[in-house]
Write an enzyme that holds these catalytic residues in place. Structure first.
Site, mmCIF file in Angstrom:
data_model
loop_
_atom_site.group_PDB
_atom_site.id
_atom_site.type_symbol
_atom_site.label_atom_id
_atom_site.label_comp_id
_atom_site.label_asym_id
_atom_site.label_seq_id
_atom_site.Cartn_x
_atom_site.Cartn_y
_atom_site.Cartn_z
ATOM 1 N N SER A 155 20.176 -42.235 -10.154
ATOM 2 C CA SER A 155 19.582 -41.125 -10.086
ATOM 3 C C SER A 155 19.770 -40.321 -11.465
ATOM 4 O O SER A 155 18.344 -39.041 -11.624
ATOM 5 C CB SER A 155 18.209 -40.805 -9.390
ATOM 6 O OG SER A 155 19.530 -40.296 -8.392
ATOM 7 N N GLU B 92 0.439 -0.780 0.151
ATOM 8 C CA GLU B 92 -0.184 0.187 0.379
ATOM 9 C C GLU B 92 0.848 1.151 0.011
ATOM 10 O O GLU B 92 0.647 2.004 -0.867
ATOM 11 C CB GLU B 92 -0.730 -0.395 0.991
ATOM 12 C CG GLU B 92 -1.845 -1.014 1.317
ATOM 13 C CD GLU B 92 -1.354 -2.689 2.507
ATOM 14 O OE1 GLU B 92 -2.043 -3.353 3.458
ATOM 15 O OE2 GLU B 92 -0.295 -2.072 1.940
#
Length: 347
Positions: A171, A52
């Site tokens: 992996s 704001e």
């Protein structure tokens, strides 16, 4: 232009603060006068000016007066002093006549007080415009501010037949490069990254976020038996590292906490101000599955036949007892695809 149009812009600005404002919420604000946007802003970093105030200062820097204007803000303006002064007071001071709020702030220090203060000052306040979008944007903040438990996200890279590695623990890489870039985007969102000791031993990761505008991550290691103690691993060379263990060994450059219960670990992290954790360790994912708020699953175009499953701890004998997910999003990366999901029990 409708209220929804300007609120959508405010939400877009709010997202610019992703990964920079934790544990604060992402907030965006737009000021409109005579149908024209005269100011815009967002909460840019933790401790910095609120959206704001940035929007008001943006308008004034361009020679516009916010007096009589409408402000669109994605979260209720604060009404208390914190690291910054109350936004509600500044809105009143500037003479803004109407405030449109996406959602009330569940923070007990605000929780309607900001709206009440604005209304008492004679400002027309409308609440609930694109509220669901605002809630999704700040899902991490909403959980943490109401429970003080981190938002838990699990990230896994899997083959099409559901394995995270071969039986010999190979992996790299199950998914393609585009999918790996997506992982970096996910890391930006969350405050901490958690892995198990095996991930440190096998991959020696840095656990950093390697894209522009990404803050330093808290690195959390679950090492029940002290396998990484005093090791020359890259993760310990920079940044904050927390090790949870049962071992009496000591670690250099890490905070050591002798606890391995998943629920207690999350409580401790929350008490330390860590609002969100991205769990990347494959074998530890199943331990934290009961506490997961979201799953980020990346599937590569590979089949292993046999391998290491991340969900071996699930003991399902009947299909009706399976752990069920609600799918939220799908993305294709050519040789990989991504699924965003949440446990059905969470929805």
């Amino acid at each position: 232009m409708t209220d929804e149009h300007f609120m959508r812009l405010a939400l877009k600005f709010a997202k610019k603060g992703e990964g920079q404002v934790n544990p604060n919420p992402m907030v965006g604000a737009v000021i409109v006068k005579d149908g024209k946007i005269i100011g815009k802003g967002y909460h840019q970093y933790f401790g910095g000016k609120h959206a704001e105030i940035n929007a008001i200062e943006d308008a004034k820097s361009k020679g516009y007066s916010p007096e009589g204007a409408t402000m669109y803000v994605t979260l209720e303006p604060c009404s208390h002093w914190g690291k910054q002064p109350p936004c509600a007071d500044r809105i009143i001071e500037e003479g803004i006549s109407r405030v449109v709020v996406a959602m009330k702030d569940p923070n007990p220090m605000v929780n309607g007080k900001g709206i009440e203060k604005l209304e008492k000052a004679g400002i027309d306040v409308k609440v609930g415009v694109l509220e669901e979008d605002a809630r999704k944007l700040n899902e991490v903040f909403l959980k943490y501010i109401t429970t003080k438990i981190p938002f838990v996200a699990i990230k896994l890279a899997l083959t099409l037949d559901g394995f995270i590695a071969t039986r010999s623990f190979s992996s790299k890489w199950i998914t393609g490069e585009k999918a790996r870039r997506k992982v970096q985007e996910l890391r930006r969102k969350y405050m901490g990254i958690m892995v198990g000791a095996n991930t440190i031993l096998k991959d020696d990761p840095r656990l950093t976020c390697r894209i522009e505008g990404c803050s330093e991550k808290v690195k959390v290691i679950l090492d029940r038996h002290g396998l990484t103690a005093n090791g020359n691993f890259r993760v310990f060379k920079k940044g904050k590292v927390i090790v949870f263990t049962e071992s009496e060994k000591e670690w250099r450059n890490a905070e050591v906490i002798r606890e391995t219960n998943p629920e207690k670990i999350l409580k401790i992290l929350g008490e330390k101000g860590i609002d969100s954790i991205l769990i990347e360790g494959g074998k530890i994912a199943c331990q934290f599955l009961p506490f997961a708020d979201k799953l980020h699953l990346f599937y590569g175009n590979k089949l292993f036949g046999k391998g290491i499953s991340p969900f071996e701890c699930l003991k399902v004998n009947d299909v009706n007892d399976a752990f069920k997910l609600e799918f939220l999003k799908f993305e294709s990366f050519g040789d990989s695809f991504y699924v965003e999901a949440m446990p059905c029990s969470q929805g």
